[in-house]
Scaffold this motif. Structure first.
Motif, PDB file in Angstrom:
ATOM      1  N   LEU A  86      -1.086   9.149   1.062  1.00 46.42           N
ATOM      2  CA  LEU A  86      -1.231   8.119   2.097  1.00 46.42           C
ATOM      3  C   LEU A  86       0.131   7.657   2.598  1.00 46.42           C
ATOM      4  CD1 LEU A  86      -2.941   6.185   3.777  1.00 46.42           C
ATOM      5  CD2 LEU A  86      -3.027   4.633   1.800  1.00 46.42           C
ATOM      6  N   PHE A  87       1.122   7.595   1.709  1.00 42.69           N
ATOM      7  CA  PHE A  87       2.445   7.144   2.137  1.00 42.69           C
ATOM      8  C   PHE A  87       3.064   8.103   3.159  1.00 42.69           C
ATOM      9  CE2 PHE A  87       3.946  10.298  -0.821  1.00 42.69           C
ATOM     10  CZ  PHE A  87       5.229  10.625  -0.405  1.00 42.69           C
ATOM     11  N   ILE A  88       2.653   9.395   3.138  1.00 40.41           N
ATOM     12  CA  ILE A  88       3.182  10.357   4.115  1.00 40.41           C
ATOM     13  C   ILE A  88       2.637  10.030   5.506  1.00 40.41           C
ATOM     14  CG2 ILE A  88       3.352  12.790   4.741  1.00 40.41           C
ATOM     15  CD1 ILE A  88       3.052  13.483   1.788  1.00 40.41           C
ATOM     16  N   PHE A  89       1.331   9.746   5.597  1.00 40.66           N
ATOM     17  CA  PHE A  89       0.766   9.306   6.872  1.00 40.66           C
ATOM     18  C   PHE A  89       1.465   8.038   7.352  1.00 40.66           C
ATOM     19  CE2 PHE A  89      -2.893  11.716   5.129  1.00 40.66           C
ATOM     20  CZ  PHE A  89      -3.184  12.526   6.215  1.00 40.66           C
ATOM     21  N   LEU A  90       1.717   7.112   6.435  1.00 38.16           N
ATOM     22  CA  LEU A  90       2.360   5.853   6.812  1.00 38.16           C
ATOM     23  C   LEU A  90       3.814   6.062   7.219  1.00 38.16           C
ATOM     24  CD1 LEU A  90       0.866   3.453   4.101  1.00 38.16           C
ATOM     25  CD2 LEU A  90       0.161   3.729   6.493  1.00 38.16           C
ATOM     26  N   LEU A  91       4.496   7.009   6.578  1.00 37.02           N
ATOM     27  CA  LEU A  91       5.854   7.348   7.006  1.00 37.02           C
ATOM     28  C   LEU A  91       5.851   7.848   8.442  1.00 37.02           C
ATOM     29  CD1 LEU A  91       7.755   9.234   4.136  1.00 37.02           C
ATOM     30  CD2 LEU A  91       8.510   7.201   5.377  1.00 37.02           C
ATOM     31  N   GLY A  92       4.874   8.714   8.752  1.00 40.85           N
ATOM     32  CA  GLY A  92       4.751   9.195  10.126  1.00 40.85           C
ATOM     33  C   GLY A  92       4.501   8.061  11.088  1.00 40.85           C
ATOM     34  N   SER A  93       3.660   7.112  10.683  1.00 36.75           N
ATOM     35  CA  SER A  93       3.378   5.972  11.563  1.00 36.75           C
ATOM     36  C   SER A  93       4.617   5.121  11.789  1.00 36.75           C
ATOM     37  CB  SER A  93       2.250   5.118  10.960  1.00 36.75           C
ATOM     38  OG  SER A  93       2.722   4.289   9.908  1.00 36.75           O
ATOM     39  N   ALA A  94       5.499   5.060  10.782  1.00 37.31           N
ATOM     40  CA  ALA A  94       6.702   4.239  10.907  1.00 37.31           C
ATOM     41  C   ALA A  94       7.644   4.759  11.985  1.00 37.31           C
ATOM     42  CB  ALA A  94       7.437   4.183   9.561  1.00 37.31           C
TER      43      ALA A  94
ATOM     44  N   ILE B 100       0.839  -1.202   0.000  1.00 32.49           N
ATOM     45  CA  ILE B 100       0.000   0.000   0.000  1.00 32.49           C
ATOM     46  C   ILE B 100       0.876   1.254   0.000  1.00 32.49           C
ATOM     47  CG2 ILE B 100      -1.682   1.338   1.326  1.00 32.49           C
ATOM     48  CD1 ILE B 100      -2.929  -1.061   0.042  1.00 32.49           C
ATOM     49  N   PHE B 101       1.911   1.231   0.812  1.00 31.68           N
ATOM     50  CA  PHE B 101       2.847   2.354   0.873  1.00 31.68           C
ATOM     51  C   PHE B 101       3.473   2.605  -0.493  1.00 31.68           C
ATOM     52  CE2 PHE B 101       7.091   4.064   1.264  1.00 31.68           C
ATOM     53  CZ  PHE B 101       6.975   5.068   2.213  1.00 31.68           C
ATOM     54  N   LEU B 102       3.963   1.538  -1.137  1.00 34.60           N
ATOM     55  CA  LEU B 102       4.614   1.689  -2.441  1.00 34.60           C
ATOM     56  C   LEU B 102       3.633   2.162  -3.509  1.00 34.60           C
ATOM     57  CD1 LEU B 102       6.913  -1.485  -2.448  1.00 34.60           C
ATOM     58  CD2 LEU B 102       7.605   0.907  -2.139  1.00 34.60           C
ATOM     59  N   GLY B 103       2.393   1.691  -3.430  1.00 38.62           N
ATOM     60  CA  GLY B 103       1.385   2.137  -4.390  1.00 38.62           C
ATOM     61  C   GLY B 103       1.103   3.622  -4.267  1.00 38.62           C
ATOM     62  N   SER B 104       0.966   4.097  -3.040  1.00 37.64           N
ATOM     63  CA  SER B 104       0.733   5.525  -2.820  1.00 37.64           C
ATOM     64  C   SER B 104       1.939   6.336  -3.266  1.00 37.64           C
ATOM     65  CB  SER B 104       0.446   5.781  -1.336  1.00 37.64           C
ATOM     66  OG  SER B 104       0.330   7.164  -1.083  1.00 37.64           O
ATOM     67  N   PHE B 105       3.141   5.838  -2.966  1.00 41.23           N
ATOM     68  CA  PHE B 105       4.344   6.559  -3.371  1.00 41.23           C
ATOM     69  C   PHE B 105       4.460   6.619  -4.897  1.00 41.23           C
ATOM     70  CE2 PHE B 105       9.060   6.826  -3.945  1.00 41.23           C
ATOM     71  CZ  PHE B 105       9.209   8.096  -3.405  1.00 41.23           C
ATOM     72  N   ALA B 106       4.011   5.562  -5.573  1.00 41.71           N
ATOM     73  CA  ALA B 106       4.024   5.569  -7.040  1.00 41.71           C
ATOM     74  C   ALA B 106       3.098   6.655  -7.590  1.00 41.71           C
ATOM     75  CB  ALA B 106       3.614   4.194  -7.571  1.00 41.71           C
ATOM     76  N   VAL B 107       1.917   6.816  -6.964  1.00 39.43           N
ATOM     77  CA  VAL B 107       1.003   7.897  -7.367  1.00 39.43           C
ATOM     78  C   VAL B 107       1.670   9.249  -7.140  1.00 39.43           C
ATOM     79  CG1 VAL B 107      -1.210   9.017  -6.869  1.00 39.43           C
ATOM     80  CG2 VAL B 107      -1.058   6.515  -6.932  1.00 39.43           C
ATOM     81  N   PHE B 108       2.350   9.391  -6.011  1.00 40.40           N
ATOM     82  CA  PHE B 108       3.065  10.629  -5.708  1.00 40.40           C
ATOM     83  C   PHE B 108       4.127  10.923  -6.766  1.00 40.40           C
ATOM     84  CE2 PHE B 108       6.759  12.655  -3.639  1.00 40.40           C
ATOM     85  CZ  PHE B 108       6.182  13.829  -3.173  1.00 40.40           C
ATOM     86  N   LEU B 109       4.871   9.905  -7.173  1.00 40.49           N
ATOM     87  CA  LEU B 109       5.903  10.099  -8.192  1.00 40.49           C
ATOM     88  C   LEU B 109       5.291  10.517  -9.528  1.00 40.49           C
ATOM     89  CD1 LEU B 109       8.379   7.131  -7.518  1.00 40.49           C
ATOM     90  CD2 LEU B 109       8.652   9.556  -6.919  1.00 40.49           C
ATOM     91  N   LEU B 110       4.162   9.913  -9.891  1.00 36.55           N
ATOM     92  CA  LEU B 110       3.486  10.308 -11.127  1.00 36.55           C
ATOM     93  C   LEU B 110       3.042  11.767 -11.064  1.00 36.55           C
ATOM     94  CD1 LEU B 110       1.319   7.126 -11.847  1.00 36.55           C
ATOM     95  CD2 LEU B 110       3.340   7.899 -13.111  1.00 36.55           C
TER      96      LEU B 110
END
Length: 331
Positions: free
Chosen positions: A184-192, A154-164
């Protein structure tokens, strides 16, 4: 983290007074750090609640009690200012529709304004970011009940959207800053950053990978800065990540032994959400009274009145409600 939240809310306020830095929007950086903080706080909260009976309902109730009391106060203040002063703002038309009112009251649709036309009626304009935050909260029980592998995808999918979005394949502003698929990957980065997260680095190799990703984002921000890129809001988002990650990591490990500093940190955190919510009604009121409402000249008055309203909202509305309702949630 209270002083950090106060600073971030102040930067958002400054951005809406058209106070920037060489044409860049500091409020965008602040919102990105808010996303990181939301991820960190929520994963800890969910880890504590997931073993309770009806844990999803308990979690949802807690998040709504955290956001909605002061939010509705802000809606009421903006409505009064709109009805009494009739300020000339792109966010306040004369005849809003029923859908406009429902969207403002329910919060969640607000960050879809680019598709719904809600920019024509937003009683609290920066609340679109609360819409994204609430969408993340709705997904939290599902996301953090999955294993590390699925959550990583899920993280990688969101990051791929961000890169696009960064390349312009998708709308850079919408999918690189506002809509959940790209942030979403930013929220998940914070959670990490929290030990309770399935994404928390478990060994030196994982920490090394996180550091490499941070360094790459830093070089990306530097390249945007050197080329003076002003496409919204690539540099601000990158800087928010580059500055926010180590700052939050450092602050969560640092505790002050001084009671006065702990109290100041706590009180600043209590005021931050109100400042974020209430500064637009203050700006519109000053504008209607013919007072400075943009630029550095307006900053002292907007900051003081927003802080006073934030204190009143916290102590007169939020605290009494929490006293009777929220302790039952946080058993």
């Amino acid at each position: 983290m209270g002083l950090l939240r106060f600073l971030l809310a102040s930067l958002v306020l400054m951005s809406h007074l058209s106070i920037g830095f060489h044409g860049y929007n500091l409020g965008v950086m602040a919102v990105i750090v808010f996303y990181l903080l939301a991820g960190q706080v929520v994963v800890r909260l969910w880890a504590r609640m997931r073993t309770l009976p009806n844990c999803i309902a308990v979690f949802a109730r807690d998040r709504l009690l955290r956001i909605l009391p002061q939010y509705f106060v802000g809606i009421g203040l903006s409505t009064l200012v709109w009805l009494y002063f009739g300020p000339s703002s792109e966010f306040l038309p004369l005849h809003p529709s029923v859908w406009d009112w429902l969207a403002n009251l329910t919060v969640i649709p607000l960050n879809f304004f680019m598709y719904t036309g809600l920019t024509s009626f937003m009683l609290i304009p920066p609340a679109w970011s609360l819409g994204a935050e609430l969408q993340f909260y709705l997904l939290t029980p599902m996301l953090f009940s999955w294993g590390t592998c699925r959550l990583g995808l899920i993280f990688l999918g969101s990051f791929a959207v961000f890169l696009l979005a960064q390349t312009g394949t998708l709308h850079t502003d919408y999918y690189g800053y506002r809509l959940l698929p790209g942030i979403l990957f930013i929220f998940l980065l914070g959670s990490a950053l929290a030990e309770q997260s399935p994404l928390h680095p478990q060994n030196s190799r994982h920490w090394a990978g996180l550091c490499v990703a941070w360094v790459v984002m830093g070089f990306y921000a530097l390249a945007l800065l050197v080329t003076r890129d002003h496409q919204p809001f690539r540099l601000e988002v990158a800087l928010g990540l580059v500055v926010g990650l180590p700052l939050i990591l450092m602050l969560q490990k640092k505790t002050s032994p001084r009671p006065w500093l702990k109290l100041l940190n706590r009180r600043a955190g209590e005021l931050s959400f109100g400042i974020f919510l209430y500064h637009f009604p203050v700006i519109w009121t000053l504008e209607s009274l013919g007072q400075p409402h943009t630029g550095l000249a307006a900053f002292p008055s907007v900051m003081v009145f927003s802080t006073l309203l934030a204190a009143a909202g916290h102590w007169c509305v939020e605290r009494p409600l929490w006293r009777y309702l929220r302790p039952r949630v946080l058993v």
